[in-house]
Design a protein around this motif. Structure first.
Motif, PDB file in Angstrom:
ATOM      1  N   LEU A   1       1.008  -1.187  -0.045  1.00 12.02           N
ATOM      2  CA  LEU A   1       0.096  -0.056  -0.006  1.00 12.02           C
ATOM      3  C   LEU A   1       0.963   1.306  -0.021  1.00 12.02           C
ATOM      4  N   VAL A   2       1.825   1.220   0.695  1.00 12.49           N
ATOM      5  CA  VAL A   2       2.896   2.373   0.801  1.00 12.49           C
ATOM      6  C   VAL A   2       3.338   2.523  -0.643  1.00 12.49           C
ATOM      7  N   SER A   3       3.984   1.554  -1.271  1.00 11.52           N
ATOM      8  CA  SER A   3       4.519   1.583  -2.443  1.00 11.52           C
ATOM      9  C   SER A   3       3.578   2.214  -3.788  1.00 11.52           C
ATOM     10  N   MET A   4       2.296   1.880  -3.426  1.00 11.51           N
ATOM     11  CA  MET A   4       1.330   2.394  -4.604  1.00 11.51           C
ATOM     12  C   MET A   4       0.833   3.756  -4.377  1.00 11.51           C
ATOM     13  N   GLU A   5       1.119   4.214  -2.895  1.00 10.52           N
ATOM     14  CA  GLU A   5       0.425   5.309  -2.532  1.00 10.52           C
ATOM     15  C   GLU A   5       0.959   6.542  -3.793  1.00 10.52           C
ATOM     16  N   PRO A   6       2.058   6.864  -4.186  1.00 11.83           N
ATOM     17  CA  PRO A   6       2.314   7.919  -4.818  1.00 11.83           C
ATOM     18  C   PRO A   6       1.595   8.044  -6.153  1.00 11.83           C
ATOM     19  N   TYR A   7       1.150   6.959  -6.407  1.00  9.57           N
ATOM     20  CA  TYR A   7       0.572   6.855  -7.598  1.00  9.57           C
ATOM     21  C   TYR A   7      -1.076   7.301  -7.665  1.00  9.57           C
ATOM     22  N   LYS A   8      -1.617   7.295  -6.532  1.00 10.90           N
ATOM     23  CA  LYS A   8      -2.865   7.694  -6.187  1.00 10.90           C
ATOM     24  C   LYS A   8      -3.803   6.881  -6.924  1.00 10.90           C
ATOM     25  N   PRO A   9      -3.825   5.573  -6.431  1.00  9.40           N
ATOM     26  CA  PRO A   9      -4.612   4.608  -7.279  1.00  9.40           C
ATOM     27  C   PRO A   9      -6.249   4.777  -6.906  1.00  9.40           C
ATOM     28  N   ASP A  10      -7.217   4.724  -7.933  1.00 11.66           N
ATOM     29  CA  ASP A  10      -8.590   4.740  -7.436  1.00 11.66           C
ATOM     30  C   ASP A  10      -9.178   3.265  -7.132  1.00 11.66           C
ATOM     31  N   PHE A  11      -8.628   2.526  -7.416  1.00  9.96           N
ATOM     32  CA  PHE A  11      -8.936   1.280  -6.884  1.00  9.96           C
ATOM     33  C   PHE A  11      -7.707   0.046  -7.372  1.00  9.96           C
TER      34      PHE A  11
END
Lengths: 353, 338
Positions: free
Chosen positions: A245-255
């Motif tokens: 979750l931390v790794s994907m956070e900068p990409y601001k995923p919608d889901f």
């Protein structure tokens, strides 16, 4: 993703049957996301017009027992032989597998039989002595996500909406998570291989979304049997999910979209756990990042009612996503049964709203 | 068509083939050297400088090819041997150019290929532009075209060597010291960059290697981590994020780098197609198996066919040239007894 990244998967092309599938359900999905399997059957039968056969005599594959050293490999092979016997009885030659753990095990057993024919002989013997059953080896096995991937363009043609922000018209940013047992054991059994799997990103792209790669894309979700089955090890499980979750956070995923029962469950439910343990939340407005199954994602673009898709079963609320996509829903029916009778509302977490 | 006749045909015009041709010529053997490329030198042409003394690789190639010119040894460039058959104790070789050559002996100096790391997708080669092989780095160093201003570069040892996953169990022998050499070259090129070698073992077995390794640490501040790379991915800034297992500390670690160099291993070069009656045994690593690795390292399982250089396994340039000279003695001995 650059062009090369987008094309690396092409060397892993698998053969997926066109029609006539013997459907084998998932233990976890039937409990935690029961409507996803129903959505799969609805899409296959009603949208794509395919023949999918089920047999109530089908049982667990015993994967959880096998991975926790409770069930032996001999037993596992015999259970699989019995499933193939049910398939043979139904006159079907293709298996559609709902669970990634089961898919990995079916692949493992078939590969074992290919390389060690005596194991197959032994399994046939055990099954016959125990049940009087015989079986044919399937011509084709596919995970259900493979099948939806195969027909992604047909589904796109029948979709009523795309994976876009209804207000801005921009594609939604979607991260995928592939179950480890889908392609990490046998990359050639997975659509697109293990490093740049295409099975979910192919759906996302075909349905108008933007698939985002991120450094921990291939990392375990935290489900890992030996992590969560032993209560003392669950910290490892939470840590793995946190890392992703931390790794994907900068990409601001919608889901997040996943094809694995355990991954969907843990990446969804551990967000609540992390928020309670660490007071750390992810996603817009600290509301968490919704985690969908691929059937739920397909159902949303096909215009299915979110509550019929079982989205109320998720820990992270999906309403912000529904609003973003411009999908209408009746909040008052979120926890109602099919006849509209309202049941009790679950406890609201402190940090993820 | 006229059949060309020689006592010895040497297949492969790398440093082994060139060295052997000169020695055989000196011994009075009528020899021809056949090379598939436009110029002689083989894999050494791809190198900028060589270990352990940073001598330009071109010096070695030029020296050996000058000897060939001086001795007027026949060389067929852009010629590949497509088929070899035996004929009354001699060999008939057919080339892609249509030539037919009859020879009493054949010396295989076909060398090696470098491992293609694109099959190890987790290393990101062919996917991320800043992931290069050690051979590609040599080209960039040679032409001064590395084109980036890195803060940190990592070199991964043993890519396609000692790796069961890709069915390459052998050690390629020169990658360790090549990595040390390239790390120093990179440090000289980018004095402010941090250069890190991720090694499995450091096999500094030959003269000058250990000294070079020591120099890399003391004089150039190269960092050596005993660690295995498990995955390379891009972060949002497009830096390469490496996941590594530090095998001394027994801990996983992450490293963000601007460039990743893969020290690719050596693997056997394809041999010409042989007639069914010719049997050339190969060792488990795919290179030619000498008849006796201690006493007859240049003799193959087929009488009259010899091997030299990296055709029988990974070697340094020095070992390759020595091996080629040893092979020429074995060939002469065979011709004398014939």
């Amino acid at each position: 993703m650059n062009d090369i990244e987008k094309n690396v998967w092409r060397k892993y092309q698998k053969n997926i049957a066109d029609d006539n599938y013997f459907f084998v359900r998932s233990c976890i999905r039937q409990n935690f996301f029961p409507a996803s399997e129903q959505a799969f059957l609805k899409i296959m039968r009603n949208v794509l017009g395919k023949n999918v056969i089920e047999d109530p005599k089908h049982t667990t594959c015993a994967g959880i027992g096998y991975h926790s050293d409770v069930v032996t490999f001999d037993t596992l092979q015999t259970i699989m032989g019995r499933h193939f016997s049910l398939m043979t009885e139904a006159g079907i030659k293709n298996v559609a597998i709902s669970c990634v753990t089961s898919f990995g095990l079916y692949s493992e057993v078939l590969e074992t039989w290919k390389h060690f024919p005596k194991e197959l002989e032994k399994t046939r013997d055990y099954l016959y002595k125990a049940t009087g059953r015989t079986f044919e080896i399937p011509e084709n096995i596919a995970h259900c996500s493979d099948i939806i991937y195969k027909f992604r363009n047909e589904i796109a043609q029948k979709a009523t909406r795309k994976l876009v922000n209804a207000e801005t018209g921009e594609p939604l940013s979607i991260v995928d998570h592939i179950g480890c047992h889908y392609s990490k054991i046998f990359p050639e059994y997975g659509e697109g291989g293990a490093e740049f799997p295409q099975v979910l990103t192919g759906m996302v792209s075909a349905w108008g979304g933007n698939s985002v790669d991120y450094p921990e894309r291939r990392h375990c979700c935290g489900f890992g049997f030996r992590q969560y089955l032993v209560q003392a090890n669950r910290g490892y499980s939470v840590s793995n999910t946190y890392k992703k979750l931390v790794s994907m956070e900068p990409y601001k995923p919608d889901f997040i979209v996943s094809n694995c029962p355990g991954c969907t469950m843990f990446m969804d439910k551990w967000q609540y756990t992390i928020s309670e343990m660490e007071h750390k939340t992810f996603g817009d407005g600290n509301q968490g990042v919704p985690v969908l199954t691929y059937e739920e994602m397909a159902g949303l673009i096909l215009g299915y009612n979110p509550w019929d898709l079982g989205l109320q079963m998720h820990q992270v609320s999906v309403e912000p996503l529904l609003k973003k996509m411009g999908i209408p829903y009746d909040e008052s029916l979120k926890f109602a049964d099919k006849n509209g009778h309202k049941s009790s509302v679950p406890f609201q977490p402190s940090y993820i709203l | 068509m006229t059949t060309l006749k020689y006592q010895t045909v040497i297949i492969g015009g790398g440093v082994a083939g060139m060295a052997a041709a000169t020695e055989l010529h000196k011994s009075g053997s009528k020899v021809v050297l056949i090379e598939g490329n436009k110029k002689l030198g083989g894999q050494v042409n791809n190198w900028y400088k060589v270990f352990p003394n940073f001598r330009p690789a071109s010096e070695i190639v030029n020296s050996l090819s000058t000897n060939l010119l001086k001795d007027k040894i026949p060389v067929l460039l852009e010629t590949s041997i497509t088929h070899i058959e035996s004929n009354s104790g001699n060999y008939i070789l057919k080339s892609n150019q249509g030539q037919v050559i009859e020879a009493e002996t054949v010396l295989l100096a076909t060398g090696f290929n470098t491992f293609d790391p694109s099959g190890k997708e987790e290393y990101g080669y062919g996917i991320y532009p800043n992931v290069l092989t050690s051979v590609e780095l040599e080209q960039r160093l040679k032409t001064n075209t590395n084109g980036i201003s890195p803060k940190r570069i990592a070199l991964v040892h043993c890519v396609g060597s000692r790796d069961e996953k890709v069915n390459r169990l052998h050690c390629s022998k020169v990658c360790c010291v090549s990595a040390v050499k390239q790390a120093i070259e990179l440090k000289e090129f980018y004095p402010n960059a941090e250069i890190i070698c991720l090694y499995m073992d450091l096999r500094m077995y030959d003269n000058g290697f250990e000294e070079l390794y020591r120099d890399a640490q003391l004089q150039h501040n190269i960092k050596f981590i005993r660690g295995r790379l498990s995955e390379c991915a891009l972060n949002i800034e497009k830096d390469l994020v490496l996941k590594i297992q530090d095998t001394l500390a027994g801990l996983p670690m992450k490293l963000t780098v601007d460039q990743l160099i893969l020290m690719v291993g050596k693997e056997a070069h394809q041999l010409p197609q042989f007639d069914e009656s010719i049997i050339i045994e190969k060792a488990s690593h795919g290179f030619i198996k000498p008849a006796d690795s201690h006493l007859n390292p240049n003799t193959t399982s087929q009488p009259g066919i010899f091997c030299c250089g990296t055709t029988s396994g990974p070697k340094t340039i020095q070992e390759t040239i020595s091996d080629a000279r040893s092979a020429s003695l074995a060939v002469c001995d065979y011709l004398n007894k014939k």
